[in-house]
Write a protein that holds these residues in place. Structure first.
Motif, mmCIF file in Angstrom:
data_model
loop_
_atom_site.group_PDB
_atom_site.id
_atom_site.type_symbol
_atom_site.label_atom_id
_atom_site.label_comp_id
_atom_site.label_asym_id
_atom_site.label_seq_id
_atom_site.Cartn_x
_atom_site.Cartn_y
_atom_site.Cartn_z
ATOM 1 N N THR A 31 -38.976 4.782 -25.086
ATOM 2 C CA THR A 31 -38.199 3.551 -25.042
ATOM 3 C C THR A 31 -38.643 2.720 -23.840
ATOM 4 O O THR A 31 -39.122 3.277 -22.848
ATOM 5 N N ALA A 32 -38.489 1.417 -23.963
ATOM 6 C CA ALA A 32 -38.728 0.512 -22.842
ATOM 7 C C ALA A 32 -37.420 -0.121 -22.381
ATOM 8 O O ALA A 32 -37.418 -0.999 -21.541
ATOM 9 N N ASN A 33 -36.307 0.347 -22.943
ATOM 10 C CA ASN A 33 -35.007 -0.176 -22.553
ATOM 11 C C ASN A 33 -34.686 0.327 -21.150
ATOM 12 O O ASN A 33 -34.534 1.533 -20.940
ATOM 13 N N ASN A 69 -24.768 -6.849 -10.491
ATOM 14 C CA ASN A 69 -23.738 -7.862 -10.359
ATOM 15 C C ASN A 69 -23.056 -8.054 -11.712
ATOM 16 O O ASN A 69 -23.719 -8.296 -12.725
ATOM 17 N N ASP A 70 -21.744 -7.948 -11.733
ATOM 18 C CA ASP A 70 -21.015 -8.052 -13.002
ATOM 19 C C ASP A 70 -20.977 -9.471 -13.557
ATOM 20 O O ASP A 70 -20.499 -9.691 -14.663
ATOM 21 N N ARG A 71 -21.513 -10.442 -12.838
ATOM 22 C CA ARG A 71 -21.549 -11.834 -13.296
ATOM 23 C C ARG A 71 -22.819 -12.183 -14.074
ATOM 24 O O ARG A 71 -22.942 -13.289 -14.581
ATOM 25 N N LEU A 72 -23.756 -11.260 -14.157
ATOM 26 C CA LEU A 72 -25.026 -11.548 -14.824
ATOM 27 C C LEU A 72 -24.858 -11.585 -16.334
ATOM 28 O O LEU A 72 -24.124 -10.782 -16.907
ATOM 29 N N HIS A 73 -25.595 -12.505 -16.980
ATOM 30 C CA HIS A 73 -25.616 -12.477 -18.444
ATOM 31 C C HIS A 73 -26.590 -11.393 -18.893
ATOM 32 O O HIS A 73 -27.312 -10.812 -18.085
ATOM 33 N N SER A 74 -26.598 -11.073 -20.148
ATOM 34 C CA SER A 74 -27.298 -9.882 -20.656
ATOM 35 C C SER A 74 -28.790 -9.859 -20.319
ATOM 36 O O SER A 74 -29.321 -8.808 -19.956
ATOM 37 N N THR A 75 -29.486 -10.987 -20.422
ATOM 38 C CA THR A 75 -30.916 -11.004 -20.119
ATOM 39 C C THR A 75 -31.153 -10.736 -18.638
ATOM 40 O O THR A 75 -32.004 -9.914 -18.284
ATOM 41 N N GLN A 76 -30.398 -11.407 -17.782
ATOM 42 C CA GLN A 76 -30.540 -11.168 -16.345
ATOM 43 C C GLN A 76 -30.202 -9.726 -15.991
ATOM 44 O O GLN A 76 -30.860 -9.114 -15.156
ATOM 45 N N ARG A 77 -29.195 -9.175 -16.630
ATOM 46 C CA ARG A 77 -28.786 -7.791 -16.377
ATOM 47 C C ARG A 77 -29.914 -6.832 -16.754
ATOM 48 O O ARG A 77 -30.237 -5.912 -16.006
ATOM 49 N N ARG A 78 -30.526 -7.060 -17.922
ATOM 50 C CA ARG A 78 -31.617 -6.188 -18.388
ATOM 51 C C ARG A 78 -32.821 -6.268 -17.448
ATOM 52 O O ARG A 78 -33.398 -5.247 -17.056
ATOM 53 N N LEU A 79 -33.197 -7.489 -17.054
ATOM 54 C CA LEU A 79 -34.362 -7.661 -16.187
ATOM 55 C C LEU A 79 -34.081 -7.145 -14.775
ATOM 56 O O LEU A 79 -34.959 -6.555 -14.139
ATOM 57 N N THR A 80 -32.864 -7.336 -14.297
ATOM 58 C CA THR A 80 -32.505 -6.811 -12.978
ATOM 59 C C THR A 80 -32.513 -5.287 -12.999
ATOM 60 O O THR A 80 -32.976 -4.648 -12.051
ATOM 61 N N MET A 81 -32.045 -4.696 -14.095
ATOM 62 C CA MET A 81 -32.083 -3.243 -14.211
ATOM 63 C C MET A 81 -33.528 -2.752 -14.185
ATOM 64 O O MET A 81 -33.847 -1.760 -13.522
ATOM 65 N N ALA A 82 -34.408 -3.439 -14.881
ATOM 66 C CA ALA A 82 -35.826 -3.053 -14.884
ATOM 67 C C ALA A 82 -36.417 -3.164 -13.476
ATOM 68 O O ALA A 82 -37.195 -2.302 -13.047
ATOM 69 N N HIS A 83 -36.055 -4.212 -12.754
ATOM 70 C CA HIS A 83 -36.528 -4.408 -11.382
ATOM 71 C C HIS A 83 -36.027 -3.277 -10.480
ATOM 72 O O HIS A 83 -36.807 -2.670 -9.748
ATOM 73 N N TYR A 111 -42.052 -6.500 -15.160
ATOM 74 C CA TYR A 111 -42.901 -7.214 -16.117
ATOM 75 C C TYR A 111 -43.615 -6.242 -17.053
ATOM 76 O O TYR A 111 -43.640 -6.438 -18.268
ATOM 77 N N TYR A 112 -44.192 -5.185 -16.499
ATOM 78 C CA TYR A 112 -44.914 -4.227 -17.339
ATOM 79 C C TYR A 112 -43.975 -3.475 -18.282
ATOM 80 O O TYR A 112 -44.380 -3.068 -19.366
ATOM 81 N N LEU A 113 -42.734 -3.330 -17.891
ATOM 82 C CA LEU A 113 -41.753 -2.646 -18.736
ATOM 83 C C LEU A 113 -41.211 -3.562 -19.825
ATOM 84 O O LEU A 113 -41.085 -3.173 -20.977
ATOM 85 N N THR A 114 -40.902 -4.815 -19.459
ATOM 86 C CA THR A 114 -40.199 -5.722 -20.386
ATOM 87 C C THR A 114 -41.061 -6.855 -20.925
ATOM 88 O O THR A 114 -40.680 -7.488 -21.895
ATOM 89 N N GLY A 115 -42.162 -7.156 -20.254
ATOM 90 C CA GLY A 115 -42.968 -8.312 -20.646
ATOM 91 C C GLY A 115 -42.424 -9.616 -20.099
ATOM 92 O O GLY A 115 -42.902 -10.689 -20.460
ATOM 93 N N GLU A 116 -41.419 -9.516 -19.216
ATOM 94 C CA GLU A 116 -40.797 -10.711 -18.657
ATOM 95 C C GLU A 116 -40.647 -10.577 -17.145
ATOM 96 O O GLU A 116 -40.553 -9.473 -16.627
ATOM 97 N N ILE A 117 -40.613 -11.721 -16.479
ATOM 98 C CA ILE A 117 -40.361 -11.773 -15.041
ATOM 99 C C ILE A 117 -38.893 -12.141 -14.857
ATOM 100 O O ILE A 117 -38.371 -13.015 -15.542
ATOM 101 N N ASN A 118 -38.246 -11.482 -13.925
ATOM 102 C CA ASN A 118 -36.840 -11.746 -13.615
ATOM 103 C C ASN A 118 -36.760 -13.034 -12.800
ATOM 104 O O ASN A 118 -37.216 -13.057 -11.659
ATOM 105 N N PRO A 119 -36.224 -14.108 -13.360
ATOM 106 C CA PRO A 119 -36.185 -15.368 -12.605
ATOM 107 C C PRO A 119 -35.297 -15.249 -11.375
ATOM 108 O O PRO A 119 -34.245 -14.629 -11.416
ATOM 109 N N ARG A 120 -35.753 -15.820 -10.295
ATOM 110 C CA ARG A 120 -35.000 -15.781 -9.029
ATOM 111 C C ARG A 120 -34.085 -16.959 -8.930
ATOM 112 O O ARG A 120 -34.206 -17.971 -9.421
#
Length: 120
Positions: A31-33, A69-83, A111-120
């Motif tokens: 999995t890459a989740n 952070n409990d205020r993150l939306h799902s995409t930010q949460r996923r990318l932050t978890m990967a980071h 990035y290598y896990l999700t294919g995306e960069i976590n926007p700052r």
């Protein structure tokens, strides 16, 4: 491309190692989740109220916990978890060092896990 800038900052060799670690992990666990990988790796993930502008942090006691952070939306949460998973996998809890290097390398892992960069 932003990943090219990150590679230049941390070095091509280090970037290759980070890419290999992300691929090895996804192949091993099938999995890459990042949330599933955290659970399978024994990392406790908790959503808590964090100060504005802070997306996530590794455990205060360096015990393998990750706080998001409990205020993150799902995409930010996923990318932050990967980071944050990147910090864990790359051993940033075990040693001090250049904060910028650690942040760029954790972002490359993301990035290598999700294919995306976590926007700052």
């Amino acid at each position: 491309m932003i990943t090219d800038r990150y590679k230049k900052i941390i070095g091509e060799n280090a970037a290759g190692i980070i890419k290999a670690k992300a691929r090895t992990m996804t192949r091993h666990y099938k999995t890459a989740n990042p949330f599933a990988l955290a659970i399978l790796s024994g990392i406790d993930v908790q959503r808590i109220k964090l100060p504005k502008g802070i997306k996530g942090i590794r455990g205060f006691a360096q015990d393998g916990r990750v706080f998001l952070n409990d205020r993150l939306h799902s995409t930010q949460r996923r990318l932050t978890m990967a980071h944050e998973l990147g910090h864990q996998v790359l051993g940033h809890l075990k040693r001090g060092g250049d904060i910028s290097y650690m942040e760029y390398s954790a972002e490359l892992f993301c990035y290598y896990l999700t294919g995306e960069i976590n926007p700052r």
